[in-house]
Scaffold this active site. Structure first.
Site, PDB file in Angstrom:
ATOM      1  CD  GLU A   1      -2.790   0.986   2.558  1.00  0.00           C
ATOM      2  OE1 GLU A   1      -3.699   1.833   2.718  1.00  0.00           O
ATOM      3  OE2 GLU A   1      -2.606   0.036   3.346  1.00  0.00           O
TER       4      GLU A   1
ATOM      5  CE  LYS B   1      -7.415   1.035   3.264  1.00  0.00           C
ATOM      6  NZ  LYS B   1      -6.192   1.282   4.069  1.00  0.00           N
TER       7      LYS B   1
ATOM      8  CB  CYS C   1      -4.697  -2.218   3.725  1.00  0.00           C
ATOM      9  SG  CYS C   1      -3.988  -2.433   5.382  1.00  0.00           S
TER      10      CYS C   1
END
Length: 272
Positions: free
Chosen positions: A45, A114, A148
């Site tokens: 990330e 994200k 994540c």
């Protein structure tokens, strides 16, 4: 269908000296990965700039097809290797925590923002994405993207399973004390959804964070094919598609679902 050899680039330790330094490290890793037969390389990330940037993240953000993306396209084409890289994406006045999949010919294949932002820092600097499902095909394998914290939501991974994702690439910045996510949750996610998951973390101290490493390629049978330690590392392992098909036939989770019983429950929002 055989296997998609996949490379996982764990690191770096600390904030990179510059975007140029990240690109140089990526070039070296791509050369190594391609030499070991990989067709896909996944980074962590915010690989391009570092994670612990504070308000400076807005100054370092680039458009999805910006200069760094063009440089990475050149790396991908030079080594005939698809690359997933994490970076801060600028879209007008907004900044997203994004991951881009570039094909082995240098052409863009997928872009993901994200959706589930973690903690006060991310919520203060990023705008969450609103596309829960992003996929592309590489060498006949359907690849999905999450970032994540997204993978910690079972609904997000199950949506990929139902849409046919075979390899889920997850650039990650997992910090202490959440080691159990890499150690325990990831293999369980892979098993319950019948897919390979390439979970690629940062490592070491960075600002107020201490990233745990532990990157892994978890298989659809819940077995981890490759696992990194706590430091920088390049893993290469095979995502076996024949194993995936056999496991999905033997594991009935997807076929035995009864969404008519809990579909509305899954959509319900609770108050903490």
């Amino acid at each position: 269908m055989g296997a998609l050899r996949t490379a996982l680039l764990q690191g770096p330790v600390g904030v990179p000296a510059s975007t140029a330094a990240s690109l140089a490290a990526l070039d070296a890793a791509a050369a190594d990965a391609a030499g070991r037969g990989a067709r896909l390389l996944v980074t962590g990330e915010m690989f391009l700039t570092g994670y612990a940037l504070g308000d400076a993240v807005a100054d370092l953000a680039e458009p999805a097809g910006g200069a760094a993306a063009q440089h990475i396209a050149g790396i991908a084409a030079r080594y005939s290797l698809a690359i997933v890289h994490g970076y801060p994406e600028r879209d007008g006045d907004r900044v997203h925590n994004s991951a881009r999949l570039t094909g082995p010919d240098g052409m863009p294949l997928a872009e993901y923002r994200k959706a589930h932002l973690f903690g006060d820092y991310e919520r203060s600097v990023f705008t969450p994405g609103d596309r829960p499902l992003v996929q592309a095909t590489l060498d006949g394998v359907r690849i999905g993207l999450l970032i994540c914290y997204d993978v910690e939501f079972p609904e997000a991974v199950r949506a990929h399973a139902l849409a046919g994702t075979e390899l889920l690439a997850v650039p990650t910045a997992l910090m202490r004390p959440y080691e159990f996510v890499a150690d325990t949750l990831l293999p369980a996610r892979a098993f319950e959804n019948g897919m390979h998951i390439a979970y690629v973390n940062r490592c070491g101290p960075e600002g107020e964070y201490d990233f745990v490493g532990g990157s892994c390629l978890a298989g659809p049978d819940g077995v981890v094919r490759a696992r990194a330690g706590a430091g920088p590392e390049l893993l290469v392992a095979d995502a076996d598609m024949e194993l995936l098909r056999a496991t999905r036939e033997q594991n009935p989770y997807l076929t035995d679902r009864r969404p008519e019983l809990y579909g509305s429950l899954a959509a319900r929002r609770t108050t903490p």
